[in-house]
Design a protein around this motif. Structure first.
Motif, PDB file in Angstrom:
ATOM      1  N   ARG A 162       0.834  -1.199   0.000  1.00 17.42           N
ATOM      2  CA  ARG A 162       0.000   0.000   0.000  1.00 17.42           C
ATOM      3  C   ARG A 162       0.874   1.256   0.000  1.00 17.42           C
ATOM      4  O   ARG A 162       2.012   1.237   0.457  1.00 17.42           O
ATOM      5  CB  ARG A 162      -0.904  -0.006   1.230  1.00 17.42           C
ATOM      6  CG  ARG A 162      -1.947  -1.121   1.230  1.00 17.42           C
ATOM      7  CD  ARG A 162      -2.561  -1.303   2.594  1.00 17.42           C
ATOM      8  NE  ARG A 162      -1.617  -1.887   3.544  1.00 17.42           N
ATOM      9  CZ  ARG A 162      -1.890  -2.107   4.828  1.00 17.42           C
ATOM     10  NH1 ARG A 162      -3.076  -1.763   5.315  1.00 17.42           N
ATOM     11  NH2 ARG A 162      -0.983  -2.661   5.617  1.00 17.42           N
ATOM     12  N   THR A 163       0.316   2.331  -0.523  1.00 15.04           N
ATOM     13  CA  THR A 163       1.029   3.605  -0.536  1.00 15.04           C
ATOM     14  C   THR A 163       0.146   4.715   0.008  1.00 15.04           C
ATOM     15  O   THR A 163      -1.085   4.578   0.080  1.00 15.04           O
ATOM     16  CB  THR A 163       1.479   3.985  -1.960  1.00 15.04           C
ATOM     17  OG1 THR A 163       0.329   4.116  -2.804  1.00 15.04           O
ATOM     18  CG2 THR A 163       2.411   2.930  -2.540  1.00 15.04           C
ATOM     19  N   HIS A 164       0.789   5.811   0.377  1.00 17.49           N
ATOM     20  CA  HIS A 164       0.083   6.988   0.867  1.00 17.49           C
ATOM     21  C   HIS A 164       0.295   8.150  -0.100  1.00 17.49           C
ATOM     22  O   HIS A 164       1.269   8.148  -0.861  1.00 17.49           O
ATOM     23  CB  HIS A 164       0.599   7.371   2.258  1.00 17.49           C
ATOM     24  CG  HIS A 164       0.429   6.290   3.271  1.00 17.49           C
ATOM     25  ND1 HIS A 164       1.346   6.046   4.264  1.00 17.49           N
ATOM     26  CD2 HIS A 164      -0.550   5.353   3.431  1.00 17.49           C
ATOM     27  CE1 HIS A 164       0.946   5.024   5.007  1.00 17.49           C
ATOM     28  NE2 HIS A 164      -0.206   4.585   4.516  1.00 17.49           N
ATOM     29  N   PRO A 165      -0.564   9.154  -0.075  1.00 22.02           N
ATOM     30  CA  PRO A 165      -0.379  10.319  -0.956  1.00 22.02           C
ATOM     31  C   PRO A 165       0.939  11.019  -0.650  1.00 22.02           C
ATOM     32  O   PRO A 165       1.415  11.032   0.501  1.00 22.02           O
ATOM     33  CB  PRO A 165      -1.577  11.215  -0.628  1.00 22.02           C
ATOM     34  CG  PRO A 165      -2.588  10.315   0.010  1.00 22.02           C
ATOM     35  CD  PRO A 165      -1.798   9.266   0.727  1.00 22.02           C
ATOM     36  N   ALA A 166       1.554  11.599  -1.669  1.00 23.08           N
ATOM     37  CA  ALA A 166       2.805  12.328  -1.494  1.00 23.08           C
ATOM     38  C   ALA A 166       2.570  13.575  -0.643  1.00 23.08           C
ATOM     39  O   ALA A 166       1.593  14.308  -0.838  1.00 23.08           O
ATOM     40  CB  ALA A 166       3.381  12.717  -2.844  1.00 23.08           C
ATOM     41  N   THR A 167       3.458  13.809   0.308  1.00 20.21           N
ATOM     42  CA  THR A 167       3.343  14.971   1.190  1.00 20.21           C
ATOM     43  C   THR A 167       4.172  16.148   0.707  1.00 20.21           C
ATOM     44  O   THR A 167       4.021  17.258   1.199  1.00 20.21           O
ATOM     45  CB  THR A 167       3.773  14.599   2.617  1.00 20.21           C
ATOM     46  OG1 THR A 167       5.136  14.112   2.584  1.00 20.21           O
ATOM     47  CG2 THR A 167       2.870  13.512   3.188  1.00 20.21           C
ATOM     48  N   ARG A 168       5.069  15.909  -0.255  1.00 24.75           N
ATOM     49  CA  ARG A 168       5.946  16.966  -0.770  1.00 24.75           C
ATOM     50  C   ARG A 168       6.509  16.515  -2.113  1.00 24.75           C
ATOM     51  O   ARG A 168       6.472  15.332  -2.444  1.00 24.75           O
ATOM     52  CB  ARG A 168       7.090  17.231   0.212  1.00 24.75           C
ATOM     53  CG  ARG A 168       7.883  15.976   0.545  1.00 24.75           C
ATOM     54  CD  ARG A 168       9.205  16.301   1.190  1.00 24.75           C
ATOM     55  NE  ARG A 168       9.916  15.102   1.602  1.00 24.75           N
ATOM     56  CZ  ARG A 168      10.548  14.280   0.781  1.00 24.75           C
ATOM     57  NH1 ARG A 168      10.544  14.520  -0.521  1.00 24.75           N
ATOM     58  NH2 ARG A 168      11.185  13.210   1.232  1.00 24.75           N
ATOM     59  N   PRO A 169       7.057  17.452  -2.906  1.00 24.91           N
ATOM     60  CA  PRO A 169       7.694  17.059  -4.175  1.00 24.91           C
ATOM     61  C   PRO A 169       8.917  16.187  -3.928  1.00 24.91           C
ATOM     62  O   PRO A 169       9.553  16.255  -2.864  1.00 24.91           O
ATOM     63  CB  PRO A 169       8.095  18.412  -4.799  1.00 24.91           C
ATOM     64  CG  PRO A 169       7.234  19.427  -4.116  1.00 24.91           C
ATOM     65  CD  PRO A 169       7.009  18.904  -2.724  1.00 24.91           C
TER      66      PRO A 169
END
Length: 350
Positions: free
Chosen positions: A200-207
């Motif tokens: 599973r992955t999470h949304p990116a928090t930064r570039p």
């Protein structure tokens, strides 16, 4: 009884803000694993990443005085994990992209003896956290790496991966950009058992800090793939290129011969010159391929030597740790002489 030690390594660059959440999400117990330790590689951060890691109880911290790049940080982590006695090494990102709990699934194929390397498959084709362009590029890149490495991995650039001790001893990352594709091509050509498990992955928090734009990422990854493939398939690459140049050189020569037979050869000497130049160039490239193949064979010998040196260094480090433990426990009288005798021949040889 032999204990199974897992070390989770996290390459970091200015991750003081995101690192605590990543560390908190890591598992503390996994069935089949006796000890779990954490290693943070601080790749020349300008913030207090190293101090945050220590405050959170990280077992090992490696700090680069200046930024050396992700690939170098990954290799530094592998080297430290091996010295620390890791049986399995898991690499994850510091930005919390991956689900820490999935480490338990990631290490299972290695624990069962089914794989040397396990890649966390993010399901790039349907991952809701990836944009359409990124999904397409990821699929294309993974397809190229699969063909070049001879593996069946659908997410070649996933940094979430588990590595057995034996595999880590045989890997040496040479690229300066990203270790992901270099490692897969290298492992595939060394006939390591590689598999993948869904994660599973999470949304990116930064570039991303690895690259500033998609074109730059594509160019850098492309160079890494070509370089890694050529390293282990030099004869095929150079001889194939030489043959293409030779065929290209034959075309203008055939053209000249056609006009010459028909009595008009004097006006087409340039075709003969171009064709002859391409034939010579093709032959030179083919010879370069033979030399490169000899260099590749020499590289294999050097890698075998490096593998043995690493195992020797790890054994000496373990012996040193055993000696220190014996001294602390007051058991040096019985055990320490044995450890010293094991170390003396190796030290004299150095």
């Amino acid at each position: 009884m032999t204990l199974t030690r897992l070390i989770i390594q996290i390459p970091c660059l200015n991750e003081a803000d995101d690192l605590p959440a990543t560390l908190a999400a890591l598992p503390r117990q996994i069935p089949g694993i006796d000890a779990i330790e954490i290693l943070v590689i601080d790749d020349g951060s300008h913030d207090d990443t190293s101090e945050v890691a220590r405050r959170w109880g990280v077992h090992h911290v490696v700090r680069h005085r200046r930024n050396r790049g992700l690939a170098n940080a990954f290799q530094s982590g592998l080297d430290m994990c091996l010295v620390a006695g890791a049986d399995i090494i898991v690499n994850t990102d510091a930005d919390g992209q991956y689900e820490g709990a999935d480490i338990a699934a990631l290490v299972q194929p290695i624990l069962r003896g089914e794989a040397d390397i396990v890649i966390g498959d993010r399901g790039v084709g349907k991952n809701a956290h990836f944009g359409p362009i990124k999904r397409r590029l990821q699929r294309m890149g993974s397809s190229v790496v699969r063909k070049l490495s001879g593996t069946d991995i659908t997410d070649a650039v996933s940094g979430f991966r588990a590595i057995s001790r034996e595999a880590a001893q045989r890997l040496t990352i040479t690229t300066e950009f990203s270790y992901t594709t270099d490692m897969l091509i290298q492992a595939g050509r060394k006939r390591m058992a590689i598999t993948s498990v869904p994660v599973r992955t999470h949304p990116a928090t930064r570039p991303s800090r690895l690259f500033t734009s998609i074109p730059r990422f594509i160019s850098q990854t492309g160079v890494t793939i070509v370089r890694a493939y050529t390293t282990y398939n030099a004869l095929r690459v150079f001889v194939g290129t030489g043959m293409l140049l030779t065929l290209a050189g034959l075309l203008p020569i055939v053209r000249f011969m056609w006009f010459y037979v028909n009595g008009d050869g004097s006006g087409h000497i340039q075709s003969l010159v171009i064709g002859g130049s391409l034939l010579v160039l093709g032959a030179l490239v083919a010879v370069m391929g033979m030399l490169a193949d000899l260099i590749t064979a020499n590289r294999k010998l050097l890698e075998a030597t490096l593998h043995k040196v690493r195992r020797l260094e790890e054994r000496l480090a373990q012996d040193d740790g055993m000696a220190e433990a014996c001294e602390k426990e007051g058991e040096a009288a019985d055990i320490l002489p044995l450890v010293k005798r094991k170390r003396e021949p190796a030290r004299r040889s150095r």
